[in-house]
Motif scaffolding. Structure first.
Motif, PDB file in Angstrom:
ATOM      1  N   PRO A   1       0.824  -1.220   0.000  1.00  0.00           N
ATOM      2  CA  PRO A   1       0.000   0.000   0.000  1.00  0.00           C
ATOM      3  C   PRO A   1       0.855   1.266   0.000  1.00  0.00           C
ATOM      4  CG  PRO A   1      -0.703  -1.531   1.726  1.00  0.00           C
ATOM      5  CD  PRO A   1       0.611  -2.029   1.220  1.00  0.00           C
ATOM      6  N   SER A   2       0.321   2.313  -0.613  1.00  0.00           N
ATOM      7  CA  SER A   2       1.025   3.594  -0.612  1.00  0.00           C
ATOM      8  C   SER A   2       0.227   4.692   0.093  1.00  0.00           C
ATOM      9  CB  SER A   2       1.314   4.043  -2.053  1.00  0.00           C
ATOM     10  OG  SER A   2       0.112   4.383  -2.734  1.00  0.00           O
ATOM     11  N   LYS A   3      -1.017   4.400   0.440  1.00  0.00           N
ATOM     12  CA  LYS A   3      -1.849   5.397   1.110  1.00  0.00           C
ATOM     13  C   LYS A   3      -2.303   4.874   2.468  1.00  0.00           C
ATOM     14  CE  LYS A   3      -3.385   8.018  -2.899  1.00  0.00           C
ATOM     15  NZ  LYS A   3      -2.230   7.604  -3.665  1.00  0.00           N
TER      16      LYS A   3
ATOM     17  N   ARG B   1       6.713   3.902   3.735  1.00  0.00           N
ATOM     18  CA  ARG B   1       5.722   2.940   3.279  1.00  0.00           C
ATOM     19  C   ARG B   1       6.237   1.507   3.283  1.00  0.00           C
ATOM     20  NH1 ARG B   1       4.914   7.806   1.246  1.00  0.00           N
ATOM     21  NH2 ARG B   1       2.838   8.507   0.569  1.00  0.00           N
TER      22      ARG B   1
ATOM     23  N   TYR C   1       6.222   0.667  -5.797  1.00  0.00           N
ATOM     24  CA  TYR C   1       5.736   0.215  -4.496  1.00  0.00           C
ATOM     25  C   TYR C   1       5.639  -1.309  -4.463  1.00  0.00           C
ATOM     26  CZ  TYR C   1       4.521   5.135  -3.746  1.00  0.00           C
ATOM     27  OH  TYR C   1       4.570   6.502  -3.609  1.00  0.00           O
TER      28      TYR C   1
ATOM     29  N   ASN D   1       4.299   6.421 -10.214  1.00  0.00           N
ATOM     30  CA  ASN D   1       3.613   6.008  -8.985  1.00  0.00           C
ATOM     31  C   ASN D   1       2.290   6.735  -8.764  1.00  0.00           C
ATOM     32  OD1 ASN D   1       5.405   4.050  -8.113  1.00  0.00           O
ATOM     33  ND2 ASN D   1       6.697   5.505  -7.019  1.00  0.00           N
TER      34      ASN D   1
ATOM     35  N   LYS E   1      -1.032   4.909  -7.802  1.00  0.00           N
ATOM     36  CA  LYS E   1      -0.729   3.510  -7.480  1.00  0.00           C
ATOM     37  C   LYS E   1      -0.911   3.273  -5.975  1.00  0.00           C
ATOM     38  CE  LYS E   1       0.967   1.990 -11.557  1.00  0.00           C
ATOM     39  NZ  LYS E   1       0.965   3.140 -12.448  1.00  0.00           N
ATOM     40  N   ASP E   2      -1.857   2.411  -5.642  1.00  0.00           N
ATOM     41  CA  ASP E   2      -2.107   2.084  -4.237  1.00  0.00           C
ATOM     42  C   ASP E   2      -2.807   0.732  -4.189  1.00  0.00           C
ATOM     43  OD1 ASP E   2      -2.428   2.286  -1.435  1.00  0.00           O
ATOM     44  OD2 ASP E   2      -4.426   3.169  -1.682  1.00  0.00           O
TER      45      ASP E   2
ATOM     46  N   HIS F   1      -3.812  -2.915  -2.151  1.00  0.00           N
ATOM     47  CA  HIS F   1      -4.080  -3.532  -0.853  1.00  0.00           C
ATOM     48  C   HIS F   1      -4.402  -5.012  -1.053  1.00  0.00           C
ATOM     49  CE1 HIS F   1      -4.268   0.401   1.301  1.00  0.00           C
ATOM     50  NE2 HIS F   1      -4.553   0.814   0.085  1.00  0.00           N
TER      51      HIS F   1
END
Length: 382
Positions: free
Chosen positions: A78-80, A98, A166, A250, A253-254, A256
């Protein structure tokens, strides 16, 4: 079994166990990478965390005789941060990068590689395999680049078309000959945003990193942080994401995909003041699960002191005074002295003078003297 068929079966199995991307590369020596490592060594750009000799790091057969193939895997993280607590006056917070969110990625990737190895051995009983993640001799990035996982970006990270940079990387050397994949052509082009945004100029040029200037490295060191870097790290407790955040690849990009990678907001963005006096037992209980805890609590506490000075958080002064007076570790006393010198309160000068009269460590005394010469104190006295 035909090796092309085995490759397809390995790919299919990797998807079933949650590996986001897999690639295959020949286990030939990494000749050009070896030349880059020699140059890094000559320039003094190594971090000191590298494992093994340059020969071991660039020739897979020194690690596993009769090595034929290297399998590279990537897992997207994950990035957020959802429900992130606010950092506000009186309740300032630091941040872990992260790549340190959720369970320590070394454990996650090793489990995936172990499962993959067990599957391969059911297909080829006499195969030999050797897996590694990050702390092994091979460069995860060099292997991933050759295996077509992504290209090596100017930020010195592997950038995948699907997940950006990521991703966590791991690899397995094996004695099975498997058809290799084609490397991905570099997509960075003329973009130089990561190099321009690096807070300390650690990205000397696209694709070349001076590890000794890199905040990701500096936050992990255990000694006094160089004075020129203290105001650069901001509220970072471990690692740095700047070169990834500014990367156009990126944007948006997120992912999960893996529940074990989900961050606990209060752990990855913790309150700073409580960190200063946390016990070893409590530190391990709270932070031991994440990769950012691997160096112990001292670097995190040192960075927390710097972050509080960055915020000019007056609420922290009583704790900073306590550390300067009674913490047994010179690095913590010295960093506290520097931080106190960043404040303008008259009590800061008084505490520094008292500390100077009792302090014996020359490095701490140096920090106290520097803090007492702070121009703000001169203004107060005037």
């Amino acid at each position: 079994m035909a090796n092309a068929q085995l490759k397809e079966e390995i790919i299919a199995y990797s998807k079933r166990i949650g590996i986001d991307k897999i690639g295959f590369a020949a286990a030939d020596p990494f000749v050009s990478f070896k030349n880059r490592l020699l140059e890094q060594q000559q320039l003094g750009f190594e971090s000191g965390f590298e494992k093994g000799s340059i020969e071991e790091r660039t020739n897979p057969s020194t690690l596993l005789p009769e090595a034929k193939t290297i399998i590279s895997i990537a897992l997207a993280y994950p990035s957020k941060l959802k429900n992130a607590p606010k950092s506000k006056k009186g309740d300032r917070r630091g941040i872990f990068c992260r790549a340190s969110w959720g369970e320590d990625y070394h454990h996650i990737l090793r489990r995936k590689l172990q499962a993959l190895e067990e599957f391969i051995l059911t297909k080829v009983e006499d195969a030999k395999c050797l897996s590694m993640v990050d702390t092994g001799e091979l460069s995860d990035r060099a292997v991933a680049e050759r295996a077509g996982i992504g290209w090596s970006g100017k930020n010195c990270a592997i950038i995948t078309p699907e997940f950006g940079s990521y991703v966590y990387l791991g690899e397995m050397i094996t004695t099975i000959s498997i058809p290799p994949d084609t490397p991905i052509e570099d997509q960075c082009g003329t973009c130089n945003k990561c190099v321009e945004a690096c807070p300390t100029g650690a990205l000397v040029q696209g694709g070349q990193l001076d590890s000794n200037k890199c905040i990701a490295f500096l936050t992990q060191t255990k000694d006094m942080l160089g004075e020129r870097y203290r105001k650069k790290i901001g509220n970072r407790l471990y690692g740095c994401d700047t070169c990834q955040v500014v990367c156009p690849e990126n944007k948006g990009k997120d992912f999960h995909h893996h529940p074990e990678m989900e961050p606990d907001p209060d752990i990855v963005k913790p309150q700073l003041i409580p960190l200063l006096t946390i016990s070893n037992k409590e530190f391990k209980r709270k932070f031991g699960r994440i990769s950012g805890s691997w160096r112990g609590k001292k670097p995190i506490q040192r960075n927390a002191i710097i972050a509080l000075a960055h915020y000019k958080e007056k609420e922290a002064l009583p704790t900073l005074f306590h550390l300067l007076e009674s913490d047994p570790r010179p690095v913590i006393r010295g960093t506290a002295a520097w931080a106190i010198g960043e404040f303008t309160e008259k009590s800061c000068e008084e505490k520094l003078i008292q500390a100077k009269n009792r302090e014996k460590d020359p490095n701490v005394l140096y920090e106290i003297d520097k803090a007492l010469k702070n121009k703000e104190f001169d203004k107060i006295q005037g």
